[in-house]
Design an enzyme around this catalytic site. Structure first.
Site, PDB file in Angstrom:
ATOM      1  N   LYS A   9      -7.186   3.040  -6.523  1.00  0.00           N
ATOM      2  CA  LYS A   9      -7.547   1.702  -6.048  1.00  0.00           C
ATOM      3  C   LYS A   9      -8.774   1.779  -5.148  1.00  0.00           C
ATOM      4  O   LYS A   9      -9.690   0.946  -5.243  1.00  0.00           O
ATOM      5  CB  LYS A   9      -6.359   1.108  -5.275  1.00  0.00           C
TER       6      LYS A   9
ATOM      7  N   ASN B  52      -6.357  -6.931 -12.488  1.00  0.00           N
ATOM      8  CA  ASN B  52      -6.646  -7.249 -11.086  1.00  0.00           C
ATOM      9  C   ASN B  52      -8.024  -6.793 -10.632  1.00  0.00           C
ATOM     10  O   ASN B  52      -8.543  -7.308  -9.639  1.00  0.00           O
ATOM     11  CB  ASN B  52      -5.596  -6.615 -10.164  1.00  0.00           C
TER      12      ASN B  52
ATOM     13  N   TYR C 239     -24.484  11.537  17.369  1.00  0.00           N
ATOM     14  CA  TYR C 239     -23.390  11.966  18.238  1.00  0.00           C
ATOM     15  C   TYR C 239     -23.905  11.969  19.680  1.00  0.00           C
ATOM     16  O   TYR C 239     -24.672  11.100  20.073  1.00  0.00           O
ATOM     17  CB  TYR C 239     -22.851  13.324  17.762  1.00  0.00           C
TER      18      TYR C 239
ATOM     19  N   ALA D 190       6.919 -10.290  -6.799  1.00  0.00           N
ATOM     20  CA  ALA D 190       5.679 -10.483  -6.057  1.00  0.00           C
ATOM     21  C   ALA D 190       4.664 -11.290  -6.860  1.00  0.00           C
ATOM     22  O   ALA D 190       4.126 -12.295  -6.386  1.00  0.00           O
ATOM     23  CB  ALA D 190       5.093  -9.122  -5.676  1.00  0.00           C
TER      24      ALA D 190
END
Length: 402
Positions: free
Chosen positions: A106, A329, A51, A209
């Protein structure tokens, strides 16, 4: 990553005790994600580097050379998983907040299978303009966008507009992740039945889709005869009720210009692919060609159940984890995004998707069988193989940053 192969069979999965509601809710309590440090913050020196004052030097460098944000912040490994909650799994339009468990899941899959960080972003609007504008404004915060569970036909427009506006990888996984794994599975299914892409007749049920993306990638792979059906029947250019997307399908599929419904389409068909959520009556299946291939991919109920499909097809696949040949997927998107980000790609191209499909298919070698045409969802070889293939394709396609 380990290189061991997942050997869990569908039969073994079926033998596991059923999952209870209490387990499910306990598994989601507090969420499935957290942010963790990648550098120590234990001393004053650590603080001064991470920082102020040290961070000011990095900010100034990025101001002068914006590309440094990819290597000196987490954007180079960060995917935004974005949804409006309008087409969530089999639940439909449940809204942004109710979609969060899926988007968190996901993101967890991204971390588990590709090592990428991902954050869920759910937007409380179905307005395409607002979604696109929001993502454009937020784009400096992440390195790629995974669009998720956005209803058709808006998903096509939103993806096209976000891709055009941003120079980072953008992909609607419901379209292209599905298409990539379907192509990989079909590649190996055709090896089993000894048929070729350019000789087969494919019937594709569903023009949403996933259906549109599957039709496109099959054409790119060399399939010449694809017939697409929606709820009203075969899509052909004489229909007066076609949306712009279905007009594209009418112009780029159905080369024999057949009309009618599923019975007409299945006559002599070598392959059926279902991404529709509907059902197909068994009486139509005997019309299919010998050594047929049936992919009933709707969840939780396939268009054609495996026990029926196996009577008429040599190779059967579903989207379910409790049957062999799961079209999942998770075999595609972690590696696709990892490869795209590793390449510093400005886009995810058709060539990258084809490379991903080939990589998945190639992992099945001499162990190819009618009940093993794609690797299992937990096969740790998949994401690295896909990422490598996609990174190479991005470089060859000219979308990788120097």
């Amino acid at each position: 990553m380990t290189t061991t192969t997942d050997t869990t069979t569908a039969a073994a999965q079926n033998s596991l005790p059923p999952i209870t509601d209490d387990e499910i809710f306990a598994g989601h309590e507090g969420g499935k994600l957290s942010a963790e440090l990648t550098r120590p913050l234990e001393t004053q020196r650590d603080l001064s580097i991470a920082y102020t004052p040290g961070v000011a030097k990095v900010c100034t460098a990025i101001k002068d050379e914006p590309e440094l944000a990819r290597t000196h912040t987490w954007t180079g490994r960060l995917v935004a998983v974005v949804s409006d909650g309008s087409a969530v799994l089999g639940l439909g339009d449940i809204g942004a907040k109710a979609s969060l468990p899926v988007m968190e899941g996901k993101c967890a899959l991204f971390k588990r299978f590709s090592g990428l960080d991902a954050i869920p972003i759910v937007l409380d609007t179905n307005d395409s303009d607002e979604i696109v504008e929001t993502l454009v404004r937020m784009a400096p915060s992440f390195g790629a966008v995974n669009l998720e569970d956005i209803s058709a036909p808006r998903c096509f427009e939103i993806e096209d507009r976000v891709k055009a506006a941003l120079d980072i990888p953008v992909m609607h996984d419901d379209q292209h992740g599905t298409a990539v794994v379907v192509l990989a599975a079909l590649t190996n299914a055709l090896r089993v039945v000894d048929k070729s892409f350019d000789s087969i007749k494919v019937v594709l049920s569903g023009a949403g889709a996933a259906g549109v993306a599957v039709a496109k990638i099959l054409g790119d792979a060399g399939v010449k005869d694809v017939v697409v059906l929606d709820s009203k029947g075969i899509i052909d250019s004489d229909r007066a009720d076609l949306t712009p997307t279905k007009e594209w399908l009418a112009s780029n599929t159905n080369p024999r210009t057949i009309t009618g419904r599923i019975d007409t389409a299945l006559a002599g068909a070598d392959v059926f692919i279902g991404v529709s959520g509907g059902t197909i009556d068994e009486k139509h299946l005997p019309q299919m060609a010998d050594n047929a291939v049936i992919f009933g991919l709707s969840n939780p109920n396939p268009e054609i159940t495996p026990d029926i499909a196996q009577k008429y097809a040599s190779v059967v696949a579903t989207g379910r984890s409790d049957f062999p040949n799961q079209i999942n997927n998770v075999l595609a998107f972690p590696g696709i995004f990892r490869g795209a980000l590793d390449a510093g790609a400005t886009d995810i191209t058709d060539a990258m998707k084809l490379a991903a499909a080939r990589a998945i298919a190639d992992l099945v070698g001499d162990d190819l069988a009618p009940d093993y045409i794609v690797p299992g969802a937990l096969d740790a070889r998949v994401a690295p193989a896909v990422a490598s293939a996609v990174e190479t394709a991005a470089d060859a396609d000219g979308v990788a940053r120097e």
